[in-house]
Design an enzyme around this catalytic site. Structure first.
Site, PDB file in Angstrom:
ATOM      1  N   HIS A   1      10.225  -2.257   8.288  1.00  0.00           N
ATOM      2  CA  HIS A   1       9.079  -2.774   7.535  1.00  0.00           C
ATOM      3  C   HIS A   1       9.417  -3.175   6.101  1.00  0.00           C
ATOM      4  O   HIS A   1       9.070  -4.265   5.655  1.00  0.00           O
ATOM      5  CB  HIS A   1       7.951  -1.736   7.526  1.00  0.00           C
ATOM      6  CG  HIS A   1       6.737  -2.204   6.804  1.00  0.00           C
ATOM      7  ND1 HIS A   1       5.966  -3.263   7.254  1.00  0.00           N
ATOM      8  CD2 HIS A   1       6.152  -1.775   5.644  1.00  0.00           C
ATOM      9  CE1 HIS A   1       4.971  -3.471   6.418  1.00  0.00           C
ATOM     10  NE2 HIS A   1       5.061  -2.585   5.433  1.00  0.00           N
TER      11      HIS A   1
ATOM     12  N   SER B   1       3.873  -6.492   2.858  1.00  0.00           N
ATOM     13  CA  SER B   1       2.866  -5.668   3.509  1.00  0.00           C
ATOM     14  C   SER B   1       1.479  -5.951   2.934  1.00  0.00           C
ATOM     15  O   SER B   1       1.018  -7.092   2.955  1.00  0.00           O
ATOM     16  CB  SER B   1       3.251  -4.195   3.397  1.00  0.00           C
ATOM     17  OG  SER B   1       2.512  -3.401   4.277  1.00  0.00           O
ATOM     18  N   MET B   2       0.782  -4.937   2.378  1.00  0.00           N
ATOM     19  CA  MET B   2      -0.514  -5.213   1.769  1.00  0.00           C
ATOM     20  C   MET B   2      -0.365  -6.184   0.606  1.00  0.00           C
ATOM     21  O   MET B   2      -1.291  -6.955   0.309  1.00  0.00           O
ATOM     22  CB  MET B   2      -1.183  -3.926   1.291  1.00  0.00           C
ATOM     23  CG  MET B   2      -2.600  -4.139   0.760  1.00  0.00           C
ATOM     24  SD  MET B   2      -3.383  -2.676   0.052  1.00  0.00           S
ATOM     25  CE  MET B   2      -2.580  -2.596  -1.556  1.00  0.00           C
TER      26      MET B   2
ATOM     27  N   PHE C   1       0.825  -1.205   0.000  1.00  0.00           N
ATOM     28  CA  PHE C   1       0.000   0.000   0.000  1.00  0.00           C
ATOM     29  C   PHE C   1       0.863   1.260   0.000  1.00  0.00           C
ATOM     30  O   PHE C   1       1.794   1.384   0.813  1.00  0.00           O
ATOM     31  CB  PHE C   1      -0.889  -0.025   1.238  1.00  0.00           C
ATOM     32  CG  PHE C   1      -1.881   1.096   1.324  1.00  0.00           C
ATOM     33  CD1 PHE C   1      -2.874   1.227   0.381  1.00  0.00           C
ATOM     34  CD2 PHE C   1      -1.824   2.013   2.362  1.00  0.00           C
ATOM     35  CE1 PHE C   1      -3.806   2.259   0.462  1.00  0.00           C
ATOM     36  CE2 PHE C   1      -2.742   3.040   2.458  1.00  0.00           C
ATOM     37  CZ  PHE C   1      -3.738   3.167   1.508  1.00  0.00           C
TER      38      PHE C   1
ATOM     39  N   ASP D   1       9.175  -3.244  13.445  1.00  0.00           N
ATOM     40  CA  ASP D   1       8.403  -2.800  12.291  1.00  0.00           C
ATOM     41  C   ASP D   1       7.521  -1.643  12.754  1.00  0.00           C
ATOM     42  O   ASP D   1       6.708  -1.800  13.655  1.00  0.00           O
ATOM     43  CB  ASP D   1       7.545  -3.962  11.776  1.00  0.00           C
ATOM     44  CG  ASP D   1       6.803  -3.649  10.482  1.00  0.00           C
ATOM     45  OD1 ASP D   1       6.470  -2.476  10.253  1.00  0.00           O
ATOM     46  OD2 ASP D   1       6.544  -4.593   9.713  1.00  0.00           O
TER      47      ASP D   1
END
Length: 270
Positions: A242, A111-112, A43, A212
């Site tokens: 992250h 992530s996303m 994202f 993170d």
């Protein structure tokens, strides 16, 4: 008080910088079989965060499809014009292309992008050989997320989450602002995904950064509690934040994910 995210649209990112990637398999490097890997960014990010990983996979002979998600790689305002369903559809299209051209397919994401790989596994588990996710987001401990349905109607964006990277000088070229309509849609998608985690039975390799600043421990807890996969392993990254795919642990991610892909795509005996 001046609100920085209500100014004119920022200049778009260089299209060449954020371009998607499509590479055909080289079966001579993979034991004669064609193996495809779907590579997905997260994202407010774009393929920059995943390109080194994608290039490493391509160098090993894997077919690679790395799409640019709708609303990404241009201006952050564009992201408020699309939804979780648009991103799922993009991943589905990339998966279908790989599945039609290769003997086996694995999906990897950050992530996303990891959440989208999990969504794909829940919906197409019978067609995937496995998934590898890095700091995937499926949940959050943040209380302000509950306010997104209202906040998205009041302001278009808030300060961004890009470049959570420990390694000096690394840059994922993500948006400087988090678009709230898009964020609200994303968290709605996560809620539906959490309900469907038990549908995921394919092998899962899960990398999680010990520190993170974007995705908290709730996502790890959700995966450990919800997945039905009997081939699930969580590995902790000690030297990355992250965006670990551009961070100090990136070489480890590349090597260990390649081992995972080779294992789960190996032809079954008999």
């Amino acid at each position: 008080m001046k609100i920085p995210f209500l100014g004119p649209p920022a200049a778009p990112l260089d299209p060449a910088l954020v371009a998607p990637m499509s590479v055909a398999a080289r079966p001579e490097l993979t034991g004669g079989r064609r193996i495809g890997v779907l590579v997905q960014h997260g994202f407010t990010g774009n393929p920059v965060s995943m390109r080194p990983w994608a290039e490493d996979l391509a160098s090993r002979g894997y077919a690679v499809e790395m799409p640019l998600l709708p609303g990404h790689g241009t201006r952050w305002q564009d992201l408020n014009k699309v939804t979780w369903a648009d991103w799922v559809a993009t991943v589905e299209t990339a998966y279908e292309k790989l599945a039609s051209e290769n003997d086996a397919v694995v999906a990897v994401g950050l992530s996303m992008g990891g959440a989208l790989c999990l969504r794909l596994a829940a919906d197409h588990g019978d067609g995937l050989a496995g998934i590898c996710v890095v700091n995937p987001a499926v949940d959050t401990l943040r209380k302000d997320v509950k306010l997104l349905p209202v906040l998205k109607l009041l302001v278009p964006g808030m300060p961004g989450i890009a470049n959570d990277i420990k390694k000096p000088g690394a840059d994922e070229h993500g948006y400087p602002t988090t678009p709230l309509r898009a964020a609200a849609s994303m968290f709605e998608g996560y809620a539906e995904l959490r309900k469907d985690l038990p549908k995921i039975t394919v092998p899962v390799l899960f990398f999680r950064s010990a520190e993170d600043h974007v995705v908290d421990i709730s996502s790890s807890r959700a995966l450990n509690a919800g997945l039905s996969s009997k081939d699930f392993e969580e590995r902790v990254l000690e030297d990355s934040y992250h965006v670990a795919t551009l961070d100090n642990d990136a070489p480890r991610i590349f090597a260990e994910s390649a081992e995972f892909i080779e294992r789960v795509t190996a032809p079954t005996e008999g």
